[in-house]
Each structure stands twice: as structure tokens, then as C-alpha cells.
Design a protein around this motif. Structure first.
Motif, PDB file in Angstrom:
ATOM      1  N   THR A  36      18.473  75.037  37.113  1.00 43.02           N
ATOM      2  CA  THR A  36      19.862  75.462  37.276  1.00 43.02           C
ATOM      3  C   THR A  36      20.064  75.991  38.685  1.00 43.02           C
ATOM      4  O   THR A  36      19.210  76.704  39.211  1.00 43.02           O
TER       5      THR A  36
ATOM      6  N   GLU B 202      22.296  68.158  34.968  1.00 37.35           N
ATOM      7  CA  GLU B 202      22.811  67.514  36.169  1.00 37.35           C
ATOM      8  C   GLU B 202      21.768  67.530  37.287  1.00 37.35           C
ATOM      9  O   GLU B 202      20.982  68.458  37.403  1.00 37.35           O
TER      10      GLU B 202
ATOM     11  N   GLN C 117      30.313  77.992  41.412  1.00 37.85           N
ATOM     12  CA  GLN C 117      30.161  76.726  40.687  1.00 37.85           C
ATOM     13  C   GLN C 117      28.694  76.631  40.262  1.00 37.85           C
ATOM     14  O   GLN C 117      27.807  76.793  41.083  1.00 37.85           O
TER      15      GLN C 117
ATOM     16  N   ARG D 202      22.961  66.314  40.528  1.00 39.18           N
ATOM     17  CA  ARG D 202      23.768  66.390  41.741  1.00 39.18           C
ATOM     18  C   ARG D 202      25.114  67.041  41.437  1.00 39.18           C
ATOM     19  O   ARG D 202      25.668  66.848  40.377  1.00 39.18           O
ATOM     20  N   ILE D 203      25.612  67.766  42.428  1.00 40.65           N
ATOM     21  CA  ILE D 203      26.964  68.321  42.335  1.00 40.65           C
ATOM     22  C   ILE D 203      27.596  68.238  43.718  1.00 40.65           C
ATOM     23  O   ILE D 203      26.922  68.378  44.742  1.00 40.65           O
ATOM     24  N   TRP D 204      28.881  67.958  43.722  1.00 39.48           N
ATOM     25  CA  TRP D 204      29.659  67.967  44.949  1.00 39.48           C
ATOM     26  C   TRP D 204      30.879  68.813  44.650  1.00 39.48           C
ATOM     27  O   TRP D 204      31.722  68.449  43.837  1.00 39.48           O
ATOM     28  N   THR D 205      30.962  69.970  45.247  1.00 35.39           N
ATOM     29  CA  THR D 205      32.059  70.875  44.982  1.00 35.39           C
ATOM     30  C   THR D 205      32.787  71.213  46.269  1.00 35.39           C
ATOM     31  O   THR D 205      32.211  71.125  47.359  1.00 35.39           O
TER      32      THR D 205
ATOM     33  N   LEU E  89      25.457  74.517  38.477  1.00 38.79           N
ATOM     34  CA  LEU E  89      24.901  73.189  38.236  1.00 38.79           C
ATOM     35  C   LEU E  89      23.863  73.356  37.138  1.00 38.79           C
ATOM     36  O   LEU E  89      22.830  73.975  37.344  1.00 38.79           O
TER      37      LEU E  89
ATOM     38  N   GLU F 294      21.545  68.753  45.502  1.00 44.00           N
ATOM     39  CA  GLU F 294      20.732  67.820  44.732  1.00 44.00           C
ATOM     40  C   GLU F 294      19.470  68.563  44.297  1.00 44.00           C
ATOM     41  O   GLU F 294      18.843  69.246  45.100  1.00 44.00           O
TER      42      GLU F 294
END
Length: 133
Positions: free
Chosen positions: A62, A84, A78, A86-89, A80, A56
Motif C-alpha cells: 500500500t 493496484e 490519495q 499503478r496510480i496516476w493522480t 494506492l 508504480e
């Protein structure tokens, strides 16, 4: 059977003790580090070889999430982007051999590194007890 149950109970207790000690040590390291411009959460999915990474951050910055082998070679990445927050990878580690890997999260200035150890458990032959009454 009772001896086998006692062995399993002792192994579970040792595992929880080691996990608690490692977690306390990890918290101590985190407390001493300067705060990053992002937040990172990471956990392993139960009964799988998948590592879940959540990041988050503030919009406009970035962040890159990478998994590396012990020589520093990037195995997966990955990114971000700036829009964006939030990212969930997920990283599937099932094809990797046993060893030490790192998950690295960076925004170009701050870097957060978490170590991941893969080990295939060896089968332990159950011991057999005989009681004569």
C-alpha cells in the motif's frame, strides 16, 4: 523592441540554467538515497495549476500520496491499495495561496518528498525605447 527581446532571451536562458542546476542537484540527492519499494514520477501540467503524480509499486503493498502545506497539514490524500500496481493522480493547486508545499509518497517504511513552490508572477511593465535617426 530589440532591448525587450534581449531581456526576454536573457530571462529564458537564466531559467533554463537554474532548472538544469536544480535538476542535477536533485539527481545527486536521489543517487545518495536508499532505493524505495516504489517508483514516483511527478510533473506540472503546462499552463495549469495541476501537479500530476504517478506511482508504480508491487502488488500487495500500500502507498499513500499526500500534499501538505508548510506547517505539515495534509491538504489532500490519495491511497494506492494492495491490488493496484499503478496510480496516476492529479492535485489542483489553483485554490492554494502562494507558498511552499510538499508532495509526500510513503508506504509506511520509505518516504519520498518533493517540494512544490507556488508563486504568482508580478506583471512587469515593458520598457520603451526611443531611437532618433
Amino acid at each position: 523592441m530589440k532591448a525587450l527581446t534581449n531581456i526576454f532571451a536573457l530571462a529564458i536562458a537564466a531559467t533554463f540554467t537554474a532548472f538544469s542546476a536544480a535538476h542535477a542537484e536533485d539527481n545527486l540527492k536521489t543517487a545518495k538515497a536508499a532505493p524505495a519499494a516504489y517508483n514516483v514520477g511527478m510533473y506540472v501540467s503546462k499552463n495549469t495549476s495541476t501537479v500530476n503524480v504517478m506511482v508504480e509499486k508491487q502488488a500487495g503493498s500500500t502507498v499513500k500520496v499526500s500534499i501538505k502545506d508548510d506547517s505539515g497539514k495534509i491538504l489532500a490524500t490519495q491511497s494506492l491499495n494492495g491490488k493496484e500496481e499503478r496510480i496516476w493522480t492529479k492535485f489542483n493547486l489553483s485554490e492554494l495561496s502562494d507558498g511552499t508545499y510538499t508532495v509526500e509518497v510513503t508506504n509506511g517504511k520509505d518516504v519520498t518528498v518533493k517540494e512544490v513552490k507556488l508563486a504568482t508572477p508580478k506583471f512587469v511593465e515593458p520598457t520603451r525605447t526611443i531611437n532618433v535617426q
